[in-house]
Design an enzyme around this catalytic site. Structure first.
Site, PDB file in Angstrom:
ATOM      1  N   VAL A  78     -67.113 -44.120   4.821  1.00  0.00           N
ATOM      2  CA  VAL A  78     -66.489 -43.375   3.735  1.00  0.00           C
ATOM      3  C   VAL A  78     -67.194 -43.788   2.449  1.00  0.00           C
ATOM      4  O   VAL A  78     -67.627 -44.936   2.308  1.00  0.00           O
ATOM      5  CB  VAL A  78     -64.962 -43.655   3.665  1.00  0.00           C
TER       6      VAL A  78
ATOM      7  N   ASP B  36     -86.196 -36.663   6.216  1.00  0.00           N
ATOM      8  CA  ASP B  36     -85.130 -35.663   6.091  1.00  0.00           C
ATOM      9  C   ASP B  36     -85.043 -35.103   4.673  1.00  0.00           C
ATOM     10  O   ASP B  36     -83.957 -34.960   4.119  1.00  0.00           O
ATOM     11  CB  ASP B  36     -83.788 -36.262   6.514  1.00  0.00           C
TER      12      ASP B  36
ATOM     13  N   GLY C 194     -67.652 -39.776   6.594  1.00  0.00           N
ATOM     14  CA  GLY C 194     -68.369 -39.542   7.842  1.00  0.00           C
ATOM     15  C   GLY C 194     -67.575 -40.092   9.004  1.00  0.00           C
ATOM     16  O   GLY C 194     -66.429 -40.518   8.841  1.00  0.00           O
ATOM     17  N   ALA C 195     -68.173 -40.081  10.205  1.00  0.00           N
ATOM     18  CA  ALA C 195     -67.467 -40.545  11.396  1.00  0.00           C
ATOM     19  C   ALA C 195     -67.104 -42.021  11.294  1.00  0.00           C
ATOM     20  O   ALA C 195     -66.017 -42.432  11.690  1.00  0.00           O
ATOM     21  CB  ALA C 195     -68.325 -40.295  12.633  1.00  0.00           C
ATOM     22  N   PHE C 196     -68.014 -42.836  10.779  1.00  0.00           N
ATOM     23  CA  PHE C 196     -67.774 -44.277  10.716  1.00  0.00           C
ATOM     24  C   PHE C 196     -67.936 -44.826   9.304  1.00  0.00           C
ATOM     25  O   PHE C 196     -68.039 -46.027   9.111  1.00  0.00           O
ATOM     26  CB  PHE C 196     -68.730 -45.018  11.660  1.00  0.00           C
TER      27      PHE C 196
END
Length: 529
Positions: A27, A136, A23-25
């Site tokens: 792993v 979600d 992801g962006a920030f």
């Protein structure tokens, strides 16, 4: 918070192996506990890049996951903070997505669908008993423990989960995935545990026929369908589904959350608890075929969103995960100018990337998870639900991408091929109108326009960038999508304007951003005279 000694418990206790997702920030990597050789999945979060609010969310996710111990939930085994990184150690689930497994089966019946939803409801009932709402529930978050036949279904990804006060309803913000959102969330009414049951109803509908109850390419129309509860059981596929299955769906997809069935009640429904005598055993080949297409659409659209990140209704869209750009008018000394217009306030269409990947998977939902609230479930805040506090470092990087994009467009306007090549990767790939729909690779195609048109243009060109949306993809990649208005003087001396919708993918190498992919629709970016 200051500590006297740096913690190295994860490094000491676990050995890391291959990457499973990113992801962006964060792993996700496979890891093994040294003392037991037991395998786990470690979600590694780079805390140096997290804002105070992101830290709160991380703490909330860990707190929630620590509470939940159930065979149908991906379990958190450890939560460790080290210098610059936080490690969440989860079950290693190797069976992939439930929906992908179903289409690989030789036999699939209504009774199998009942067994699947039974396990999902068990997980939902467990979290609701602990006053947790997932928010979600969707196919991507329903995994299988292993590839063995009959492996347990596991509910994953509690990144959007919230803590609630019993059956009390409150407004926790607009979060979830469009096709699975409940009417009360779309109406921005107070909500609670029933939102998860609505999502279960959508999932059960798909499990039985292979397509969703609510669907429209136009998100506004999709939301209207959901708010009206406008679904049905069309022939011929629903003719072979038992009345009991339809009855359970109807109770789950009840518009009024107060009248919606609870997880505990659903587990006692005859179609769930007496499946051997109530649910049909007939093989549902049509469902498997439809589900295969449904899965393919999810993966294809997910891949497109991951790489292109462009909305079909781009000019009307607003990504509320991004704050307004700070840039004003950019004036240039050359004959060209680039003008940056901040994001539109139009609220007709909402397109947002997933905020966090599921801890144990990388697939993206075509209708990606959206979060449009400042508090994201942190109660007591009175901030507007249409703003999000971003990490300062992330803002700086987004501004970098906007600035380098402006520089690239200025080089085009000035016909400066040398400056253009310094900003672009030599292997730049592009889809653009001038290439007649073909994928172009390299610089030669672009060089022709610079040498024969752009460099010979002495008339002023003014470019306006509308609604720039920057998506940071990891440490060294980013994508910007925007509308480009180009004002120019044609061969007869008349002012003209052309518009194009553009996406540029940037990659940072040795500290320098390079444009590696370009996608353009609409009129040619370089107007012919």
């Amino acid at each position: 918070m200051a500590t006297t000694a740096t913690c190295t418990r994860f490094t000491d206790d676990y050995q890391l192996f291959e990457e499973l997702g990113k992801g962006a920030f964060s792993v996700v990597r496979r890891c093994v506990k040294k003392t037991s050789t037991q395998e786990y999945a470690a979600k590694i979060i780079n805390t140096k890049k997290l804002s105070a609010r992101d830290h709160q969310k991380l703490e909330r996710e860990a707190r929630i996951c620590r509470l939940l111990k159930h065979p149908n939930i991906v379990r958190l085994h450890d939560s460790i903070s080290e210098e610059g990184f936080h490690y969440l150690v989860f079950d290693l689930v190797t069976g992939g997505e439930l929906f992908e497994d179903i289409v690989a089966r030789e036999y699939y019946s209504e009774a199998d669908a009942s067994h699947c939803i039974h396990q999902i409801l068990e997980s939902v009932n467990h979290i609701h008993q602990h006053d947790i709402v997932h928010r979600d529930l969707k196919p991507e978050n329903l995994l299988l423990a292993s590839k063995c036949k009959g492996a347990a279904v596991k509910l994953a990804d509690f990144g959007l989960a919230i803590e609630v006060q019993g059956e009390q309803q409150a407004w926790f913000g607009f979060a979830g995935t469009p096709g699975y959102l409940s009417p009360e969330v779309l109406r921005k009414d107070p909500y609670g545990k029933p939102v998860d049951i609505w999502a279960c109803g959508v999932i059960l509908y798909i499990l039985l026929v292979g397509y969703p109850p609510f669907w429209d390419e136009d998100q506004h129309k999709l939301y209207q369908q959901i708010k009206a509860g406008a679904y049905d059981f069309p022939s011929p596929e629903w003719d072979t589904v038992t009345p009991e299955a339809k009855n359970l769906i109807n109770q789950m997809l009840t518009i009024n959350p107060a009248k919606r069935i609870t997880a505990d009640q659903a587990l006692k429904h005859p179609w769930v608890c007496q499946r051997s005598t109530v649910a049909s055993m007939m093989h549902r080949q049509e469902t498997v075929e439809c589900l295969r297409k449904f899965n393919a659409r999810r993966k294809l659209k997910g891949a497109i969103l991951t790489t292109m990140l462009v909305s079909r209704n781009f000019s009307a869209a607003k990504s509320l995960l991004n704050k307004k750009s700070d840039g004003g008018v950019k004036k240039r000394k050359s004959s060209s100018s680039v003008h940056l217009m901040p994001q539109s306030n139009n609220k007709n269409s909402l397109v947002s990337p997933a905020q966090e990947p599921a801890p144990l998977q990388t697939a993206m939902e075509p209708q990606t998870t959206v979060v449009h609230n400042a508090t994201d479930g942190i109660k007591g805040s009175t901030e507007s639900c249409n703003t999000t506090t971003e990490d300062e470092d992330l803002k700086v990087r987004k501004q970098e991408i906007i600035k380098i994009t402006e520089q690239l467009i200025e080089a085009i306007n000035n016909g400066d091929f040398e400056a253009y090549t310094k900003i672009c990767d030599p292997g730049l790939t592009s889809f653009e109108p001038e290439a007649l729909g073909n994928l172009v690779e390299g610089m030669d195609f672009h060089k022709f326009y610079f040498e024969n048109l752009l460099s010979k243009n002495s008339k002023p060109i003014h470019t306006t960038i509308l609604n720039p949306h920057v998506h940071v993809i990891g440490e060294d990649a980013a994508c910007i999508a925007y509308i480009r208005l180009t004002q120019y003087i044609d061969g007869q001396g008349r002012p003209r304007t052309s518009q194009s919708e553009e996406t540029r993918v940037w990659h940072r190498r040795d500290g320098k951003w390079l444009n590696v992919h370009y996608h353009c629709s609409g009129a040619p970016a370089a107007p012919l005279q």
